[in-house]
Design an enzyme around this catalytic site. Structure first.
Site, short mmCIF file in Angstrom:
data_model
loop_
_atom_site.label_atom_id
_atom_site.label_comp_id
_atom_site.label_asym_id
_atom_site.label_seq_id
_atom_site.Cartn_x
_atom_site.Cartn_y
_atom_site.Cartn_z
N SER A 63 -44.36 -7.14 12.56
CA SER A 63 -44.34 -8.12 13.60
C SER A 63 -44.80 -9.50 12.63
O SER A 63 -44.23 -10.33 13.08
CB SER A 63 -45.09 -7.81 14.76
OG SER A 63 -44.96 -8.68 15.83
N THR B 214 -49.80 -12.49 23.17
CA THR B 214 -49.21 -13.10 24.50
C THR B 214 -49.15 -12.36 25.64
O THR B 214 -49.20 -12.81 26.70
CB THR B 214 -47.69 -13.44 23.98
OG1 THR B 214 -47.94 -14.06 22.81
CG2 THR B 214 -47.05 -14.46 24.85
N TRP B 215 -48.73 -10.94 25.37
CA TRP B 215 -48.54 -10.31 26.68
C TRP B 215 -49.86 -9.97 27.57
O TRP B 215 -50.11 -10.27 28.61
CB TRP B 215 -48.10 -8.66 26.17
CG TRP B 215 -47.79 -7.74 27.29
CD1 TRP B 215 -47.58 -8.11 28.54
CD2 TRP B 215 -47.63 -6.37 27.20
NE1 TRP B 215 -46.97 -7.06 29.32
CE2 TRP B 215 -47.02 -6.10 28.66
CE3 TRP B 215 -47.63 -5.52 26.07
CZ2 TRP B 215 -46.79 -4.44 28.59
CZ3 TRP B 215 -47.13 -4.25 26.29
CH2 TRP B 215 -47.00 -3.66 27.55
N ARG C 199 -53.48 -2.46 18.29
CA ARG C 199 -51.89 -2.07 17.96
C ARG C 199 -51.76 -1.30 16.60
O ARG C 199 -52.51 -1.74 15.60
CB ARG C 199 -50.92 -3.25 17.88
CG ARG C 199 -49.43 -2.62 18.04
CD ARG C 199 -48.57 -4.03 17.92
NE ARG C 199 -47.11 -3.43 18.02
CZ ARG C 199 -46.17 -4.77 17.96
NH1 ARG C 199 -46.50 -5.88 17.64
NH2 ARG C 199 -44.93 -4.26 17.87
N HIS D 242 -58.71 -14.68 17.83
CA HIS D 242 -58.13 -13.54 16.87
C HIS D 242 -59.34 -13.37 15.87
O HIS D 242 -59.35 -12.54 15.00
CB HIS D 242 -56.91 -14.20 15.76
CG HIS D 242 -55.74 -14.10 16.67
ND1 HIS D 242 -55.40 -13.12 17.56
CD2 HIS D 242 -54.72 -15.12 16.80
CE1 HIS D 242 -54.29 -13.69 17.91
NE2 HIS D 242 -53.68 -14.68 17.53
N GLY E 160 -41.01 -6.16 20.38
CA GLY E 160 -42.17 -5.72 21.16
C GLY E 160 -42.19 -4.04 21.10
O GLY E 160 -42.88 -3.29 21.80
#
Length: 342
Positions: free
Chosen positions: A173, A81-82, A165, A143, A310
């Site tokens: 998450s 999203t970021w 990440r 994705h 986050g």
């Protein structure tokens, strides 16, 4: 049917049969039930839900990239999203300055502004309509691992940005995200009614499946490696970004992203604080405070569930030392010799 025999070469007049052909192909694939109770299918080494697999034929045969297209790629819950927000704000800043009171980001969730290629699972008219929805230059997201979208991109100079990440934070998450959306039918977004589920999904069960690579779009390490290697082979067209570096040095990484996207900041923009304004506009605190992200939804998923903490290192509150050791050993083995480190 062999798992590689995707029905890619269907005649146009048979297009209405694509769905049935695809379902037959999918039903022939190896499958397992995941920690959510849904059926996951294995295709070319990766695990997918049926709803996602249905888009692969359309992506590989119907998606025609334009030179200026941008694809934002990620494993789920890796900063998607970021990165979508940053990419949109950077590329569109000449049309929509970050301090514009009518900026699209203030009234639309980033997932609306940068739609998923996975939505391409319908007929040609719908495909054409979908491809016209994105702004100019067109921005899409996925994705999927790189090989699943590589066919239409072979001769295309379009840009791919991938965010990676630490897998331990990804796992935590994901667990929070699925528990926040317990009623969503992840294997079939055509469902209009949510199921009723009171209890949380088991973190332990999710951890074991994740370590075995049996998770949607997984294994996560192979997913990251597919883009990592491409970024080393073709750095002009594939940018590999680390979530942790974005958190630690947002200004530096945003400038790096702008350079890659061929829209670098001018000296005047830097002097006027344009970089900081975009960082602020796309920040978790800003996005989560917007009304659209408090009350909106897409595909049965409430936008508010895309915004949690986050944090970097939040996994430490959830994993036992044995869990930490197990997943660290797996990652060390899987990434050995690649040059990639989480």
């Amino acid at each position: 049917m062999d798992e590689k025999d995707v029905p890619m070469n269907l005649r146009e007049e048979e297009e209405e049969n694509l769905s049935e052909e695809t379902k037959t192909w999918i039903s022939s694939l190896p499958w397992e039930i995941d920690y959510l109770g849904n059926k996951l299918f294995k295709y070319e080494g990766y695990w997918y839900y049926e709803d996602v697999l249905q888009s692969i034929p359309n992506i590989q045969s119907g998606f025609k990239p334009q030179e200026t297209d941008i694809i934002v790629a990620s494993f789920p819950k890796s900063g998607t999203t970021w990165l979508k927000a940053l990419t949109f704000a950077l590329v569109q800043r000449s049309k929509h300055p970050s301090d514009d009171d009518h900026h699209p980001m203030l009234s639309h969730n980033p997932h609306e502004l940068v739609p998923y290629l996975e939505y391409l699972k319908s007929s040609k008219p719908d495909l054409t309509k979908f491809l016209s929805l994105s702004s100019s230059p067109r921005m899409f997201s996925t994705h999927m691992p790189l090989h699943a979208i590589q066919e239409p991109l072979k001769e295309s100079p379009c840009k791919i940005v991938y965010v990676c990440r630490n897998v331990k934070d990804v796992l935590v998450s994901l667990w929070h995200f699925f528990n926040a959306n317990k009623g969503v039918q992840w294997n079939d977004f055509s469902q209009t009614e949510k199921i009723i589920r009171e209890e949380d999904y088991s973190f332990e069960a999710m951890f074991e499946s994740f370590c075995n690579g049996v998770t949607v779009y997984g294994p996560s390490w192979d997913h990251a490696l597919s883009y990592w290697r491409a970024s080393l082979e073709d750095p002009k067209h594939v940018l590999f970004m680390m979530y942790e570096e974005l958190k630690a040095e947002p200004r530096t990484q945003v400038k790096r992203l702008a350079e890659f996207l061929d829209c670098p900041f001018t000296k005047e923009e830097e002097d006027s604080g344009s970089v900081d304004k975009i960082v602020e506009l796309c920040s978790l605190s800003k996005l989560s405070s917007l009304e659209i992200n408090k009350s909106g939804a897409l595909g049965g998923v409430d936008f508010k569930t895309y915004f949690r903490k986050g944090e970097v290192g939040g996994w430490k509150s959830y994993m036992t030392p044995d869990m930490e050791n197990k997943i660290d050993m797996i990652i060390e083995e899987k990434l050995k010799g690649s040059g990639l480190k989480f």
